[in-house]
Design an enzyme around this catalytic site. Structure first.
Site: not given
Length: 611
Positions: A289, A405, A445, A450, A538
């Site tokens: 990022i 999250k 990516g 994942v 999770e």
């Protein structure tokens, strides 16, 4: 053919065309032989001057410098302009000299010259195309989409020796069926793809539908995949420069294409207003990022771009890239850890940035469950250090990169990012700096996401591991998320938590199946999908808002703002001071107790950890 021979050949052809045009004009004007012959004799006397005038005009309008193999409307307009200029000069000279040349002859010859000149160039182009096509060898290529993008692709393939030979188009528009575009047939709709591939020995299929949505691309890709031929895609128009298509822009279909949503539209004036000409500092600049923030911020021409991170390899990599791509943007490079309060203060006093994007963070959920002290040091104390330094340096706007999250957190990572949000909202109440956070989900990516994990597992032959069949996540591409982050920064009044429209959540198992198919393999046949169970911290479904926050719209339809929640500022500051004073020897149990105290809806999964 060298340039001199080419020039002389065109002069000879044009000499013949001009003479032939005037002779034809005389024949049209004077039907009787008795009247025709004397007038032709008069023309022959002044023809050298006339021809010289027209050839001079052709040279002036650079007709002989045109590459007629690629002639189009622009070349035709140039011919009309040159012939018109020559005709006007001839009329003026005959009027001034009293030469015996009827004006009707000049007007008629004007039409003849344009017709014959244009036809000669067209014949030359057709000759070259036929010769080129007869000699061309390469992969037979089928283009899906006979719209503007498909035509651009076909032109590029025909005009360059790319090793690809277009055989025709597929298009769902019935009005185009059995017609031809650029002399290439439109075979029919997507149902004809398999038949066309077999009949015309197609080796490559190009999907040229940049405005199509993910559902359409996915359906067409499924049909193309059944042919066992190579499939490539043209990126969206917003990814093309000046609307031009180049062969190297064609690429294999990626998972992003199957999750594609409406492209982000930015208000460039708003963004330029707060970045252009300012000193911009980006923490975590070596991350996925952070590095994209560097690229896009540099595009808005800041006075100085400061890239800060503690990993020298990743910072060195983005530094070299920015030096190459943005040679006119001054760069400041700082190797520093946001946990080092003294160093961060020093950096901020050195540059006094007007805009800060805080992307430095620990983000791997399972790892942070085992190392909560590290999560607190970076995500909480690191944010606290950067916030205080920005306040002291007089920063105008501060944007924290947060995560979905942080909503009703079930992990240490999520809880520490929620604390980071609270820190900037608290700071905004007493500072002249506008502190805001931008909250979004997973980015395709990014490191640890994942997608690269699945790619590696597929390369090894499987199995592809998915934690739970019902696990869902929101996804964005990195450039898309960063564009919206920068846009949200322009909307800051202070204290907001901006939420990006992530579209619909995607089942992780569906993502895995799509990626296996993109690799040319069959899920559960060539590659096994194995369910491993939900990991510590999770959740099956991520949320973008708490029940208390609610949401309000902004001027951008893809960006929303959460309504601020009330929290006990005194308690927050008390616990932050305690963490800061005991950071190096704080016990994990105390960390969880503090998180439970400040974030009442924190769901502690610590007891489920093993070892």
């Amino acid at each position: 053919m060298n340039s001199a021979v080419r020039f002389i050949s065109l002069l000879v052809v044009d000499f013949i065309i001009i003479n032939l045009s005037f002779i034809c004009s005389y024949i049209v004007r004077f039907e009787q032989v008795e009247a025709l012959l004397p007038n032709l004799v008069n023309y022959l006397q002044i023809s050298p001057v006339i021809i010289l005038i027209f050839l001079a005009c052709f040279c002036y309008f650079k007709i002989y410098k045109r590459v007629w193999a690629y002639a189009s409307i622009g070349e035709l307009i140039t011919i009309v302009q040159a012939v018109t200029a020559g005709s006007v000069i001839v009329i003026v000279l005959t009027y001034l000299t009293g030469a015996m040349l009827p004006r009707s002859i000049v007007l008629t010859s004007w039409a003849f010259i344009i017709l014959l000149l244009g036809s000669s160039r067209l014949c030359w182009r057709l000759h070259l195309e036929v010769r080129k096509n007869s000699c061309r060898k390469g992969k037979n290529t089928l283009i899906v989409g006979a719209g503007d993008a498909g035509v651009l692709v076909a032109k590029e393939l025909k005009n360059h020796d790319s090793g690809l030979v277009p055989v025709g188009f597929i298009d769902d528009d019935p009005n185009k069926w059995r017609l031809s575009v650029l002399s290439l047939p439109v075979f029919g709709n997507r149902e004809k793809i398999e038949k066309t591939v077999n009949k015309h020995n197609v080796q490559l299929i190009i999907i040229a539908m940049p405005s199509a949505d993910a559902r359409q691309i996915k359906q067409i890709f499924e049909i193309c995949r059944k042919t066992n031929k190579e499939v490539k895609i043209l990126p969206g128009y917003y990814q093309l420069i000046d609307g031009n298509v180049k062969i190297n822009q064609l690429r294999p279909v990626k998972i992003e294409d199957l999750l594609h949503r409406e492209p982000v539209k930015l208000n460039l004036n708003e963004i330029s207003g707060y970045i252009k000409g300012e000193t911009v500092l980006i923490t975590g600049a070596g991350g996925s990022i952070g590095s994209e923030l560097c690229r896009q911020a540099a595009g808005f021409k800041p006075k100085l771009l400061v890239i800060l991170g503690h990993g020298e390899n990743s910072i060195h990599k983005i530094w070299l890239e920015l030096q190459e791509k943005f040679k006119d943007i001054p760069l400041g490079v700082e190797i520093a850890d946001v946990r080092d309060k003294q160093k961060i203060n020093s950096v901020f006093q050195k540059y006094r940035p007007a805009v800060v994007f805080h992307a430095a963070a620990h983000k791997h959920v399972p790892l942070m469950e085992y190392h909560p002290d590290e999560a607190v040091k970076t995500n909480v104390l690191g944010t606290y250090n950067v916030v205080e330094a920005a306040d002291r340096a007089g920063t105008k706007q501060f944007v924290l990169i947060s995560t979905d999250k942080a909503v009703n957190p079930s992990s240490v990572m999520g809880a520490t990012k929620r604390l980071a949000e609270l820190i900037i909202q608290n700071a905004d109440k007493t500072s002249n700096t506008k502190f805001v956070a931008v909250r979004f989900g997973n980015v395709l990516g990014s490191r640890g996401s994942v997608v690269p994990i699945f790619e590696e597992q597929i390369k090894k032959g499987g199995p592809v591991t998915v934690t739970h069949p019902k696990m869902k996540r929101y996804f964005m591409t990195i450039p898309e998320a960063v564009q919206l982050v920068i846009q949200a920064g322009s909307m800051a009044d202070g204290g907001e938590i901006f939420i990006l429209d992530m579209g619909k959540p995607v089942k992780i198992v569906d993502l895995a199946r799509d990626m296996i198919k993109l690799s040319g393999l069959e899920p559960d046949k060539d590659i096994e999908i194995k369910f491993t169970g939900v990991r510590p911290g999770e959740k099956l479904f991520e949320e973008l808002l708490t029940e208390q926050e609610g949401v309000a719209s902004t001027t951008h339809k893809r960006i929303f703002v959460a309504k601020p929640c009330l929290f006990e500022l005194a308690e927050l500051e008390k616990q932050l001071l305690y963490i800061s004073a005991n950071a190096n020897n704080i016990d994990d149990k105390i960390i969880f107790a503090i998180l439970d105290l400040i974030i009442p809806n924190f769901k502690n999964y610590r007891d489920k950890l093993v070892g």
